[in-house]
Design an enzyme around this catalytic site. Structure first.
Site, short mmCIF file in Angstrom:
data_model
loop_
_atom_site.label_atom_id
_atom_site.label_comp_id
_atom_site.label_asym_id
_atom_site.label_seq_id
_atom_site.Cartn_x
_atom_site.Cartn_y
_atom_site.Cartn_z
CD GLU A 327 -2.85 -1.29 2.56
OE1 GLU A 327 -2.36 -0.87 3.48
OE2 GLU A 327 -3.69 -1.69 2.32
CB CYS A 420 -8.50 2.04 7.41
SG CYS A 420 -8.05 1.29 5.90
#
Lengths: 685, 685
Positions: A327, A420
């Site tokens: 990521e 998230c």
């Protein structure tokens, strides 16, 4: 907003705001979200959807996925951690944060009471010394495997104990500012006192594995004035680049300290690197601490990193974090389209960071980037329904026949195991009013063009400033100034966006093919005024009287955007922009395909508002060559067809199919051997 | 060929061929290369080029690159190893091997003398106890870093000491068989005696890092009859799969024992795996030892591995070892076109292995595979000039604009730092006569259709067998039988190739779109005879008289080949085959491009011989749709154009450009977004 003062007294803490803290902070301060009431036809419905749909859905999911149960079990000190990740606690904190902002815009007794109940559960899960981390407290003898045997033991890489703490602090400050209640703040301070007692010079040290505790501590410092919170935030920044235990031979080459921004001291870092969300939270905290301490090294480092990111590591939609594995940020100019990762949380973090950079420097270029993120790569993360989300934001969906698992996902999901992004959106959206204006001395900055009414004090004068516009679709902006007294003497600084000054990006990473034929023009009370640009702002310096009207006209042509040729994937391609909005072609509007469209130089576009389409959008249409196959599959031709482009943020609300932001301008090398094998996806099953 | 008997006596060794060794060996024996004199218009010029160009060039390069100097320094026990790899010694052994075969076809006193001189240098470099490895002997205190501090210490992974030994033995036997001289053989035996003394039960054990010593020891066993060479060969086979020290977390996932065929005991191995050349040398040795010992487990294992390779891991050109990283076999059906590795050495090894499999089982399917390799993926490794080589053999060269460093190389080179492939070709080409015929009892197998004259003894009768044909271009084969006596009673088994029986591959990995309209027909002395197929052979059982003529007519249509749909890269694509020859389209014959050609179902092809093209080839032509771009790059069309396809082996003799073996039959999904970015290669510089 209620002033923090009564609370500080109510807390009974011996809080004295130290002189240094009062003097040294961001030179520019935002006009707080509580002072700005939106009427905007673009944003207000989004905030309402966030309030009516996203936040309730998020709380409901926190309940149904056992996130709330984790707190209940921690309070009872029994049970078994019931979700996947130890940081699942933060989804509750983040939704409380979003709900708090929302409550200040839309008071809601039922929601207020629900949040109070949740905060009680959070408080009950806190250990007597302030420790709060359900994954361990539920059963300290058998904590979650990521948590380690001892407190903080795995903080560097896995436990996220300080990440949970950081989100708690952020939520606590928002809840206090929005409601004046100290319930969550007390929990946060108790936890922060423990953190400050455990970590520091001569005590335990760690570079927090997932940054945010630094930003959170800074917020606690601002609310309480207690220097230890700032000192500990800086201590965590300084802790980076000290650990020498990363395995340079790790099978994942990137998974050394760089992934955690922990390969060098922060002041020696020069590139946006590693996990993008962690990185941008760190850079936000670096800006905070630089502002509060005047640390010039820190300031120079965060400036350098920002320049790197905007010049080499940002998609044209404002997305960051190009690489899915980890990521993370890719190499310079590594901005692949098919596999773009572009985590929604990174866009949220980018808004935080750019707001802080603006507050440090007062240059509109930071707001230009913030606006690019806001209207494009951020709100693409949530569907028009308010309850479907992208974790990663695609730049291109090729034919689904040739879809590879590396490619960015083509459809939003309701919730994620690691959720998230939905909760980060839930907390950012209602905070938007706080990004519209800022001020410093006699300067009032109008940063975002969002209709609404702000009540503020500038140069010691009470002023009401009203914006009315149809942005981002129209370039006509109207500001009405209403001093409380008969006149008010201050400078109104209206941001003239980079895109309206022929800069597609401050960095030159993206450029417009041609300069616009028009320049942004400004009238005051109906008369054209000449204006000076200062740091990207038109400075209107005068004695303002009641009902003074400022009208700004921004050029709204459709602009052809090119990338720096070092961005390999965008070579020979063009993107389309109008105002701050980036466009894409989606299959639904283009006969089922988007991967067959050529947009030659000189293509004439028509922009028109479609009130019934995707909650109302301006579409771009043009006649362009489209490559077609006949039924036999052996005859290929180009035919003129209508290209209909929609705002990038609005894609993926009508099912799964092809989409592209970048279009080939001309083909130089049609290579059938590079085509995906026919029906590969089917056969591979 | 001179009989080995006098030599064995001359050696003065107490050699007694043990009864077991005499009885148990391959049931089928090749007619040795020394018995077959070629006149073939396809192969003889290639052997001549190998003799006139390749071998002298190879020796010259061994001199100029200091490979010979390494031996001279080892003889003097001083200096510094002057090349890159410790296994560079083998290039000399392999070129001596090739020169030896060549000397038996084309006697050449000068070459013979040069080889004698080289052998003297090799002998001088040998240590008194037989050890021969210049990388250590030059300066034993400071050996090459791959060699380790002690003899054999790094044999498992890096030193290649036994690899050098294996090539020495192979060369020594060839030199002895071709010239009758024992000079190199004596060196080899002295070394092999050391190896047998060092390695064995209760002594040192290792799975040789790069197999070939096993095959070499078997050859020494056959020449000398000394059981210890066979025993030690088997010992090395049995040593595999015992070592437990590989790092399962190696950054290169494949670089565990599997890469070395060392993850399981050989009898438990079921897939062709790891480094392809090493693997196929191992499988060749497994066949050897199975034949010589009758070990049924070993036989079952090598059969299973062969089935795996031909059914799942072989390109349509016969190439093997799909993956460049590790020069290794990929997963089942992992046969990518753009990045095909297909090392030339793996094709050489595949010829060795399939010959042995045939000798074990007497089934023509092994020769079918051998022939596929021979006419396609093997000779593609050497240019028509005889001195330019491919290390890896491409299946597809896309537009050079979009060339990536992963893609297979588009042009041959003169020599390589690791120059295994040129010297492997140099030794295989002149050995070809040894692959044409084989025999067992009263059966004489005609395996390859190569014009020439063989003198042999079958069923105890002297026979001369003459082949005259224009293979592979014509399907008409002519065999003339001339017994020394007035008649000879034996069975002539003529291989009817799988491709002539509608089997594109024995395994079904590749299939023909339609069965041929014709069947292979056979005449004896002008009269059509009926024939039975037995293991793929037409069995002609009769009393043969002088000048008896057998004529075979093989169907030579152009065949459309499809791959198993699990081969993802070939989905929706077609390859073209005529006789044993696979075709490709190269840019030179197709208006500069090959990546834009569609070959629809039902395309009619014309085959015609072009004597002036590429040393004489049969081309295939057809009118097919070709995708074209106009100058603006915004208009695409398909137009009928002439496709000219050439034999795959003949590509890359006229400069660098596009090439493809597989053609799309129809397009289902023309996806411009999957196109290489325009001029990416240029901009990336």
């Amino acid at each position: 907003m209620r002033s923090p003062k009564p609370f500080l007294l109510a807390l009974g803490l011996a809080v004295v705001l130290p002189a240094a803290a009062q003097k040294s902070d961001y030179p520019i301060q935002a006009v707080p979200f509580t002072r700005v009431k939106l009427t905007d036809s673009f944003w207000l419905p989004r905030l309402k959807t966030n309030t009516d749909v996203t936040i309730p859905a998020s709380f409901a999911r926190c309940e149904s996925t056992n996130r709330v149960k984790n707190f209940e079990m921690a309070a009872a000190r029994q049970g078994k951690f019931a979700t996947t990740f130890p940081f699942d606690d933060t989804d509750i904190y983040k939704t409380i944060e979003g709900a708090s902002y929302s409550l200040s815009v839309y008071p809601d007794a039922k929601l207020d009471a629900y949040v109070d109940e949740l905060i009680k559960k959070v408080g009950a899960a806190q250990e007597p010394d302030g420790y709060l981390y359900t994954a361990r407290t539920i059963d300290p003898a058998h904590p979650h495997s990521w948590a380690g045997k001892e407190r903080w033991e795995k903080e560097r890489e896995l436990s996220h104990e300080l990440y949970n703490a950081g989100h708690l602090y952020e939520a606590a400050v928002a809840h206090y500012e929005a409601t004046g209640k100290k319930t969550l703040l007390n929990i946060a301070l108790k936890n922060a006192d423990l953190v400050c007692a455990v970590f520091g010079p001569g005590k335990r040290s760690v570079a927090p594995g997932h940054e945010i505790v630094e930003m959170g501590l800074v917020k606690l410092y601002r609310v309480t004035g207690q220097p230890k919170y700032l000192t500990t935030a800086k201590f965590f920044l300084d802790a980076r680049g000290q650990y020498k235990g990363y395995d340079p031979k790790s099978p994942d080459g990137w998974k050394n300290g760089q992934y955690w921004q922990d390969d060098k001291p922060v002041v020696a870092q020069t590139e946006a690197e590693g996990h993008a969300v962690r990185a941008e939270y760190l850079y936000s905290a670096m800006a905070d601490v630089a502002a509060l301490t005047g640390d010039k090294q820190l300031l120079a480092a965060v400036d350098t990193i920002w320049n790197n990111m905007v010049a080499k590591k940002m998609y044209v939609t404002g997305g960051t974090g190009a690489v899915g594995s980890g990521e993370r940020f890719g190499a310079n100019y590594e901005l692949p389209n098919a596999t773009a990762y572009n985590e929604t949380c990174a866009s949220v973090a980018d808004v935080f960071w750019n707001e802080r950079m603006f507050q440090l420097h007062g240059d509109s270029k930071y707001v230009d980037v913030l606006e690019k993120v806001l209207y494009n790569g951020l709100i693409s993360g949530v569907g028009l329904d308010g309850k479907s989300f992208f974790y990663s934001n695609a730049m291109q969906i090729k034919s689904l026949d040739s879809y590879s698992y590396h490619d960015t996902e083509p459809a939003r999901a309701g919730w994620f195991e690691c959720s998230c992004c939905p909760t980060n959106l839930a907390r950012l959206m209602p905070a938007l009013p706080g990004y519209v204006y800022a001020q410093k001395g006699r300067s009032l900055y109008a940063n975002l063009f969002v209709s609404g009414k702000a009540s503020l004090t500038v140069n010691k004068q009470q002023v009401q400033l009203t914006q009315a516009n149809n942005y981002p679709w129209d370039g006509g902006l109207k500001f009405t100034v209403d001093p409380s007294a008969s006149a008010a003497d201050f400078d109104l600084l209206v941001r003239i966006p980079g895109w309206a000054r022929n800069e597609a990006m401050p960095s030159g990473l993206y450029t417009f093919e041609q300069p616009s034929a028009q320049r942004a023009s400004i009238k005051v009370n109906g008369k054209i005024v000449d204006y000076q640009l200062k740091n990207g702002y038109a400075v209107l310096s005068r004695k303002w009287h009641r009902h003074d009207v400022v009208e700004v006209s921004l050029p709204m042509e459709v602009r052809r955007v090119h990338a720096n040729p070092l961005v390999k994937d965008d070579l020979g391609k063009v993107a389309l922009q109008r105002g701050p909005v980036m466009y894409c072609a989606e299959w639904q509007d283009n006969n089922g395909k988007a991967s067959n469209i050529i947009v030659p130089a000189g293509t004439a576009f028509t922009a028109s508002y479609q009130p019934g389409l995707l909650n109302g959008i301006e579409t771009l249409t043009a006649t362009v060559p489209v490559v077609q196959l006949d039924a036999s599959g052996t005859s290929v031709s180009t035919a003129p067809r209508t290209l209909t482009a929609i705002p990038y943020y609005a894609w993926a609300n009508r099912g799964k199919g092809e989409m592209t932001v970048w279009f080939p301008e001309k083909l130089t090398n049609l290579d059938l051997l590079s085509q995906p094998p026919a029906a590969a996806a089917t056969a591979a099953k």
